[in-house]
Design an enzyme around this catalytic site. Structure first.
Site, mmCIF file in Angstrom:
data_model
loop_
_atom_site.group_PDB
_atom_site.id
_atom_site.type_symbol
_atom_site.label_atom_id
_atom_site.label_comp_id
_atom_site.label_asym_id
_atom_site.label_seq_id
_atom_site.Cartn_x
_atom_site.Cartn_y
_atom_site.Cartn_z
ATOM 1 N N ASP A 1 12.652 34.697 60.123
ATOM 2 C CA ASP A 1 13.168 33.282 60.858
ATOM 3 C C ASP A 1 13.946 33.439 62.118
ATOM 4 O O ASP A 1 13.479 32.651 63.061
ATOM 5 C CB ASP A 1 13.899 32.587 60.044
ATOM 6 N N GLY A 2 14.864 34.777 62.181
ATOM 7 C CA GLY A 2 15.199 34.866 63.483
ATOM 8 C C GLY A 2 14.244 35.163 64.561
ATOM 9 O O GLY A 2 14.369 34.939 65.797
ATOM 10 N N ASN B 1 17.561 25.881 65.463
ATOM 11 C CA ASN B 1 18.552 25.728 64.344
ATOM 12 C C ASN B 1 19.641 24.664 64.542
ATOM 13 O O ASN B 1 19.859 23.778 64.265
ATOM 14 C CB ASN B 1 18.930 26.942 63.666
ATOM 15 N N ARG C 1 41.939 31.805 65.138
ATOM 16 C CA ARG C 1 42.540 30.492 65.242
ATOM 17 C C ARG C 1 41.665 29.448 65.100
ATOM 18 O O ARG C 1 40.681 29.621 65.444
ATOM 19 C CB ARG C 1 43.320 30.570 66.570
ATOM 20 N N LYS D 1 40.594 19.634 64.193
ATOM 21 C CA LYS D 1 40.985 20.729 64.339
ATOM 22 C C LYS D 1 40.256 21.676 63.237
ATOM 23 O O LYS D 1 40.179 21.267 62.088
ATOM 24 C CB LYS D 1 42.489 21.097 63.864
ATOM 25 N N ASP E 1 37.640 25.552 62.462
ATOM 26 C CA ASP E 1 37.184 26.749 62.618
ATOM 27 C C ASP E 1 36.030 26.528 63.691
ATOM 28 O O ASP E 1 35.701 27.703 64.252
ATOM 29 C CB ASP E 1 36.878 27.620 61.656
ATOM 30 N N LEU F 1 23.988 24.535 56.133
ATOM 31 C CA LEU F 1 23.930 24.259 54.948
ATOM 32 C C LEU F 1 25.231 25.258 54.023
ATOM 33 O O LEU F 1 25.860 24.596 53.200
ATOM 34 C CB LEU F 1 22.588 25.058 54.367
ATOM 35 N N GLN G 1 21.904 33.420 68.896
ATOM 36 C CA GLN G 1 21.510 34.472 69.579
ATOM 37 C C GLN G 1 21.732 34.619 71.075
ATOM 38 O O GLN G 1 21.986 35.467 71.557
ATOM 39 C CB GLN G 1 19.839 34.127 69.544
#
Length: 296
Positions: A72-73, A146, A157, A174, A176, A191, A247
């Site tokens: 898929d990449g 995607n 952080r 706030k 990730d 997902l 990518q």
């Protein structure tokens, strides 16, 4: 159905299995008296191929169909380069999941022959376009089939940011990071972060927070024509990154703005006639089979 005479081939580098499959594909296409064009990077590791070569960007100008051999990449990278040419893309799976590259190597000749004979399905998958702006000046742009992801990069952080949809303030968070995904990308990183699975025909975008520091942070599905704006806090102590399909990467600074919207051009993804999206999900995601072991 469209007839294909000029066939481009793109392959994932670094895999002997991919090279073996490309050799089989080349032989099969030449036996059908078709004009075959190899992407120049894969041609370099196929000595004696005897074919015309082209850069990836130019393949879309000289081919009627491009076949991607890889995972898929590999198809994600091809999609970003070829979508502007409105050229059909077909995938042969030599990767892991194969949500997009759905022809198995053992059925290569059979399924590719069906496509060449005009027996296939076409799906139009939309892409996202992202732009990072600093002091009202663009410093980075990228496309994604995607997802567009804001993440802390090498830092551990959290990131603080604001979200706007069509100019309206939604919330500050706030977390990730934040994933903005297409229906195609809803079975990828989104997902894993708890986002919903969206059928590829949906004209919608999903916004998925990554580990938000709140109990109320949930994915939001919005209209596919929405314009999303993410404003990185000016008080942030780190320099987060924006990634397109994992990518292409851009480094953000505190106060930067990331704008995400639908790209005008779409990817024309080719499938064999027996393609079944739910069967793909069932197989790849381990969904339960029919009760009693029935296969009807």
């Amino acid at each position: 159905m469209e007839q294909f005479r000029n066939i481009g081939i793109i392959g994932r580098l670094g895999s002997s299995q991919v090279l073996d499959t490309i050799r089989r594909l080349k032989k099969f296409l030449l036996e059908r008296h078709l004009h075959v064009i190899l992407e120049d990077t894969i041609a370099e590791v196929l000595p004696g191929h005897g074919l015309q070569t082209s850069t990836r960007k130019l393949l879309g100008e000289v081919c009627d169909l491009v076949i991607v051999v890889g995972g898929d990449g590999s198809l994600l990278g091809a999609a970003r380069a070829l979508a502007r040419h409105n050229i059909p893309v077909l995938g042969i799976n030599r990767g892991n999941l194969g949500f997009l590259t759905d022809i198995r190597p053992d059925e290569l000749e059979e399924k590719v022959a069906e496509v060449l004979d005009g027996h296939y399905l076409v799906e139009n998958r939309f892409l996202l376009q992202a732009e990072v702006r600093r002091h009202n000046e663009a410093i980075g742009q990228g496309d994604a089939l995607n997802d567009v992801v804001l993440h802390p990069g090498k830092s551990t952080r959290m990131i603080e940011f604001e979200i706007y949809i069509d100019g309206q303030f939604v919330c500050s968070q706030k977390a990730d990071g934040l994933i903005v995904a297409t229906p195609t990308g809803s079975t990828a990183y989104a997902l894993s972060a708890g986002g919903p699975i969206m059928h590829p025909k949906l004209d919608a975008i999903v916004i998925v927070p990554m580990y938000p520091h709140t109990l109320s942070g949930r994915p939001i599905v919005v209209d596919g024509n929405s314009e999303l704006k993410i404003v990185v806090s000016k008080d942030l102590q780190i320099y987060p990154q924006v990634s397109c399909d994992g990518q292409n990467h851009f480094t953000c600074a505190p106060g930067d703005t990331i704008t995400v919207s639908k790209k005008p051009q779409k990817l024309r993804l080719i499938h064999p006639l027996d393609h079944n999206y739910y069967e793909v999900c069932r197989t790849k995601l381990g969904w339960g089979s029919r009760l009693g072991g029935r296969d009807d």
